[in-house]
Design an enzyme around this catalytic site. Structure first.
Site, PDB file in Angstrom:
ATOM      1  N   LYS A   7     -56.378  45.213  65.800  1.00 41.35           N
ATOM      2  CA  LYS A   7     -55.665  44.022  66.294  1.00 41.35           C
ATOM      3  C   LYS A   7     -54.633  44.540  67.293  1.00 41.35           C
ATOM      4  O   LYS A   7     -53.571  45.028  66.918  1.00 41.35           O
ATOM      5  CB  LYS A   7     -54.978  43.328  65.113  1.00 41.35           C
ATOM      6  CG  LYS A   7     -54.907  41.820  65.217  1.00 41.35           C
ATOM      7  CD  LYS A   7     -53.969  41.283  66.258  1.00 41.35           C
ATOM      8  CE  LYS A   7     -52.525  41.394  65.941  1.00 41.35           C
ATOM      9  NZ  LYS A   7     -51.671  41.205  67.140  1.00 41.35           N
ATOM     10  N   GLU A  44     -45.831  53.782  61.623  1.00 38.67           N
ATOM     11  CA  GLU A  44     -44.994  54.375  62.679  1.00 38.67           C
ATOM     12  C   GLU A  44     -44.105  53.259  63.197  1.00 38.67           C
ATOM     13  O   GLU A  44     -44.580  52.348  63.883  1.00 38.67           O
ATOM     14  CB  GLU A  44     -45.888  54.982  63.770  1.00 38.67           C
ATOM     15  CG  GLU A  44     -46.619  56.202  63.225  1.00 38.67           C
ATOM     16  CD  GLU A  44     -47.734  56.735  64.096  1.00 38.67           C
ATOM     17  OE1 GLU A  44     -48.006  56.150  65.159  1.00 38.67           O
ATOM     18  OE2 GLU A  44     -48.338  57.742  63.705  1.00 38.67           O
ATOM     19  N   CYS A  67     -40.862  54.210  71.506  1.00 38.94           N
ATOM     20  CA  CYS A  67     -40.243  54.335  70.183  1.00 38.94           C
ATOM     21  C   CYS A  67     -39.435  55.616  70.068  1.00 38.94           C
ATOM     22  O   CYS A  67     -38.470  55.687  69.316  1.00 38.94           O
ATOM     23  CB  CYS A  67     -41.319  54.305  69.113  1.00 38.94           C
ATOM     24  SG  CYS A  67     -42.582  55.561  69.382  1.00 38.94           S
ATOM     25  N   GLU A  79     -31.913  49.175  67.063  1.00 36.63           N
ATOM     26  CA  GLU A  79     -32.906  49.457  68.095  1.00 36.63           C
ATOM     27  C   GLU A  79     -32.960  48.293  69.083  1.00 36.63           C
ATOM     28  O   GLU A  79     -33.154  47.147  68.696  1.00 36.63           O
ATOM     29  CB  GLU A  79     -34.300  49.645  67.478  1.00 36.63           C
ATOM     30  CG  GLU A  79     -35.338  49.988  68.521  1.00 36.63           C
ATOM     31  CD  GLU A  79     -36.771  50.062  67.967  1.00 36.63           C
ATOM     32  OE1 GLU A  79     -37.202  49.107  67.305  1.00 36.63           O
ATOM     33  OE2 GLU A  79     -37.446  51.071  68.215  1.00 36.63           O
TER      34      GLU A  79
HETATM   35  P1  NAD Z   1     -44.303  44.269  66.341  1.00 38.69           P
HETATM   36  O1  NAD Z   1     -44.044  44.777  64.970  1.00 38.69           O
HETATM   37  O2  NAD Z   1     -43.688  43.003  66.767  1.00 38.69           O
HETATM   38  O3  NAD Z   1     -45.869  44.066  66.565  1.00 38.69           O
HETATM   39  C1  NAD Z   1     -46.788  45.110  66.373  1.00 38.69           C
HETATM   40  C2  NAD Z   1     -48.127  44.527  65.985  1.00 38.69           C
HETATM   41  O4  NAD Z   1     -48.024  43.919  64.702  1.00 38.69           O
HETATM   42  C3  NAD Z   1     -48.635  43.446  66.934  1.00 38.69           C
HETATM   43  O5  NAD Z   1     -50.025  43.632  67.102  1.00 38.69           O
HETATM   44  C4  NAD Z   1     -48.324  42.166  66.178  1.00 38.69           C
HETATM   45  O6  NAD Z   1     -49.152  41.097  66.526  1.00 38.69           O
HETATM   46  C5  NAD Z   1     -48.579  42.616  64.758  1.00 38.69           C
HETATM   47  N1  NAD Z   1     -47.917  41.814  63.713  1.00 38.69           N
HETATM   48  C6  NAD Z   1     -46.724  41.181  63.803  1.00 38.69           C
HETATM   49  N2  NAD Z   1     -46.434  40.588  62.623  1.00 38.69           N
HETATM   50  C7  NAD Z   1     -47.471  40.861  61.777  1.00 38.69           C
HETATM   51  C8  NAD Z   1     -47.760  40.528  60.418  1.00 38.69           C
HETATM   52  N3  NAD Z   1     -46.922  39.810  59.672  1.00 38.69           N
HETATM   53  N4  NAD Z   1     -48.900  40.992  59.885  1.00 38.69           N
HETATM   54  C9  NAD Z   1     -49.754  41.741  60.621  1.00 38.69           C
HETATM   55  N5  NAD Z   1     -49.543  42.070  61.905  1.00 38.69           N
HETATM   56  C10 NAD Z   1     -48.411  41.646  62.475  1.00 38.69           C
HETATM   57  O7  NAD Z   1     -43.933  45.479  67.310  1.00 38.69           O
HETATM   58  P2  NAD Z   1     -43.951  45.463  68.903  1.00 38.69           P
HETATM   59  O8  NAD Z   1     -42.818  44.609  69.358  1.00 38.69           O
HETATM   60  O9  NAD Z   1     -45.330  45.203  69.366  1.00 38.69           O
HETATM   61  O10 NAD Z   1     -43.627  46.998  69.232  1.00 38.69           O
HETATM   62  C11 NAD Z   1     -42.344  47.501  69.377  1.00 38.69           C
HETATM   63  C12 NAD Z   1     -41.920  48.214  68.102  1.00 38.69           C
HETATM   64  O11 NAD Z   1     -42.846  49.245  67.802  1.00 38.69           O
HETATM   65  C13 NAD Z   1     -40.575  48.907  68.239  1.00 38.69           C
HETATM   66  O12 NAD Z   1     -39.839  48.710  67.066  1.00 38.69           O
HETATM   67  C14 NAD Z   1     -40.961  50.375  68.375  1.00 38.69           C
HETATM   68  O13 NAD Z   1     -39.971  51.297  67.978  1.00 38.69           O
HETATM   69  C15 NAD Z   1     -42.159  50.448  67.502  1.00 38.69           C
HETATM   70  N6  NAD Z   1     -43.001  51.601  67.863  1.00 38.69           N
HETATM   71  C16 NAD Z   1     -43.030  52.677  67.023  1.00 38.69           C
HETATM   72  C17 NAD Z   1     -43.786  53.803  67.359  1.00 38.69           C
HETATM   73  C18 NAD Z   1     -43.824  55.023  66.474  1.00 38.69           C
HETATM   74  O14 NAD Z   1     -44.657  55.879  66.711  1.00 38.69           O
HETATM   75  N7  NAD Z   1     -42.956  55.129  65.482  1.00 38.69           N
HETATM   76  C19 NAD Z   1     -44.520  53.795  68.556  1.00 38.69           C
HETATM   77  C20 NAD Z   1     -44.462  52.679  69.378  1.00 38.69           C
HETATM   78  C21 NAD Z   1     -43.710  51.579  69.027  1.00 38.69           C
END
Ligand code: NAD
Length: 486
Positions: A178, A254, A288, A390
């Site tokens: 997804k 992550e 991130c 963040e």
């Molecule tokens: P997000 O958590 O909003 O969304 C990530 C994914 O999760 C999307 O595909 C979204 O549709 C899905 N999602 C959202 N709610 C959900 C639920 N209840 N159930 C299942 N899926 C769900 O994150 P984002 O805004 O897309 O990305 C930014 C975040 O990602 C930042 O916090 C960043 O630090 C983190 N990030 C971490 C790493 C790492 O390696 N630690 C790498 C990249 C990004």
């Protein structure tokens, strides 16, 4: 307009509900694609197709054959390099050189490297002495875990998705991916690659949609999913962990970060400025591993702030494909509002604004894009929200420090624990710091330099588990111990 479909069981399909959503270009706010939103029926079909693939030809392939196919996937991505670059630029608005030097080649590498890791990492074996003197031989056998749900974010969509799909498939699993609703294009394109290369149908599936009440939640709650690997926000991780508890499914997370960059007075000054500049502003700060808290040793503090300000004020805004552009927009209007709310909070909390802090003036054709200025603050206490939370934007707060002990305490006084970047020419100090900072990844005199064979992940609120090299095999396989009495 581009019509983007789900990819289920080797076929591009719409949704039974007929629901679609728009994909907006971050650079100018225009709608560039219409995306089919998967409902419960499509998620179910994707999970069933993945399950069937495990029992079919894919499940019968030997490791060598499977890994050869994955090398083929990497080669086909490289052959269609320009398509992937164009799709990822359209989705993210990030500059061409970021795509061509990092995000797309590393996406291809994720298939090759993990295919090679799987072939070359042995399992353990022990000979156990027994009272009869003959002993027993124990050895480990790795089996694929099954159907893996891959939930990906938008900030480096292709790289972060393949970082999970590569090892999952190398280990013999089938996946349902997804991608983020903000960045659906490259993951869908990968479906074409899978078909071209001959990856059996059902091994790689893509469902589009949102989180709660949509494809993300349907997938993570689906009882046919054996494990969930997720990259995204810590709050989303909490929701997914609750879903995974039903059925006791394994998770790899992550999550977010609020990473410290630490510059000692003995550092190579120019390299440190360059390193902190990249770590805070690459991808418009949407990394991130990015640095939003910078600590600089007092003797070089003023000079460092001035040098970083000059670098930041030299960035070139524009369309990603335009030569010389090195700074893009934020991903969405919603994210822009979030980042700007922190820009306001910083000032309200008493920050000294070194540069930026608002919205840049853009030419009319880009005025609808999600642009914000790269921003630097000084003068805030560690309790300020922009120092603790963040933001995930192109901004950092810089604070002076005097001693090693002091900066260790400052760096660790945060709920997150993803990464840190330390700049010093004192090797002993570097080793002491690396051991003392509570994070999963420490870079010394570098940042975002990744060897895919090494452990990657965060501590505290930044994640659960490690992926990379053999650590990925730990997550994507079940190990059985076989004990043979000799
Ligand atoms: P997000 O958590 O909003 O969304 C990530 C994914 O999760 C999307 O595909 C979204 O549709 C899905 N999602 C959202 N709610 C959900 C639920 N209840 N159930 C299942 N899926 C769900 O994150 P984002 O805004 O897309 O990305 C930014 C975040 O990602 C930042 O916090 C960043 O630090 C983190 N990030 C971490 C790493 C790492 O390696 N630690 C790498 C990249 C990004």
């Amino acid at each position: 307009m581009r019509q983007v479909q789900n990819f289920i069981d080797g076929q591009f399909t719409g949704s039974a509900s007929g629901r679609r959503f728009d994909k907006v270009a971050p650079v100018d706010g225009t709608v560039i694609a219409s995306i089919a939103e998967a409902g419960a029926a499509e998620v179910d079909a994707a999970v069933l197709a993945a399950r069937a693939a495990l029992k079919g030809e894919w499940g019968r392939l030997g490791t060598d054959q499977r890994c050869d196919l994955l090398h083929g996937v990497a080669d086909e991505i490289t052959r269609r390099f320009d398509d992937f670059v164009a799709a990822e630029m359209a989705d993210t608005g990030q500059p061409h050189h970021v795509m061509t030097h990092a995000f797309i080649p590393r996406g291809a590498a994720n298939f090759k490297v993990f295919a090679d890791v799987v072939k070359n990492v042995p399992t353990e074996s022990f000979v156990l002495p027994t009272p009869d003197g003959a002993g027993a031989l124990n050895y480990g056998l790795r089996r694929p875990k099954g159907v893996i749900a891959v939930i990906a974010p938008w900030n480096a969509p292709f790289l972060l998705m393949t970082w999970k799909v590569g090892p999952a498939l190398a280990c013999g699993n089938a996946v349902v991916v997804k991608p983020s609703e903000e960045t659906p294009l490259t993951t869908t394109l990968l479906g074409e690659v899978m078909n071209k290369v001959g990856i059996p149908k059902g091994v790689f599936n893509v469902i589009h949609g949102f989180g709660p009440g949509s494809a993300g939640e349907f997938l993570t709650r689906h009882s046919g999913v054996d494990a969930i690997t997720f990259t995204g926000e810590t709050g989303t991780g909490t929701a997914i962990m609750k879903a995974a508890a039903e059925g006791i499914r394994d998770v790899s997370f992550e999550l977010g970060g609020k990473n410290a960059g630490i510059v000692f007075a003995d550092a190579d000054f120019d390299k440190a400025v360059d390193g902190i500049f990249r770590s805070a502003f690459l991808n418009t700060g949407q990394v991130c591993l990015g640095t939003e808290r910078v600590y600089v040793q007092r003797p070089i503090f003023d000079r460092f702030v001035a040098a970083l300000k000059a670098r930041v004020e030299g960035v070139t805004f524009g369309r990603p494909e335009t030569r010389g552009v090195d700074y893009g927009p934020l991903i969405s209007a919603e994210h822009k509002q979030k980042v700007l709310s922190y820009y306001k909070k910083a000032v309200d909390e008493g920050a000294t604004l070194v540069t930026g802090g608002g919205v840049p003036e853009m030419p009319a054709e880009l005025a609808g894009g999600h642009w914000v200025q790269p921003t630097i603050w000084t003068g805030l206490p560690e309790t300020a929200s922009v120092v603790r939370e963040e933001i995930f934007g192109p901004c950092c707060h810089i604070r002076p420090f005097d001693t090693e002990t002091e900066v260790i305490a400052l760096a660790n006084a945060n709920d997150y624990g993803l990464s840190t970047t330390i700049w010093t020419t004192n090797l002993a100090c570097a080793h002491r710091m690396a051991a003392a900072i509570e994070v999963g990844i420490v870079w010394v005199n570098s940042w975002f330099l990744r060897d895919l064979r090494t452990a990657f992940g965060g501590s505290k609120m930044s994640g659960i588990g490690r992926e990379g090299g053999v650590h990925s095999l730990e997550f994507y396989t079940e190990t059985s111990n076989v004990c043979i009495k000799l």
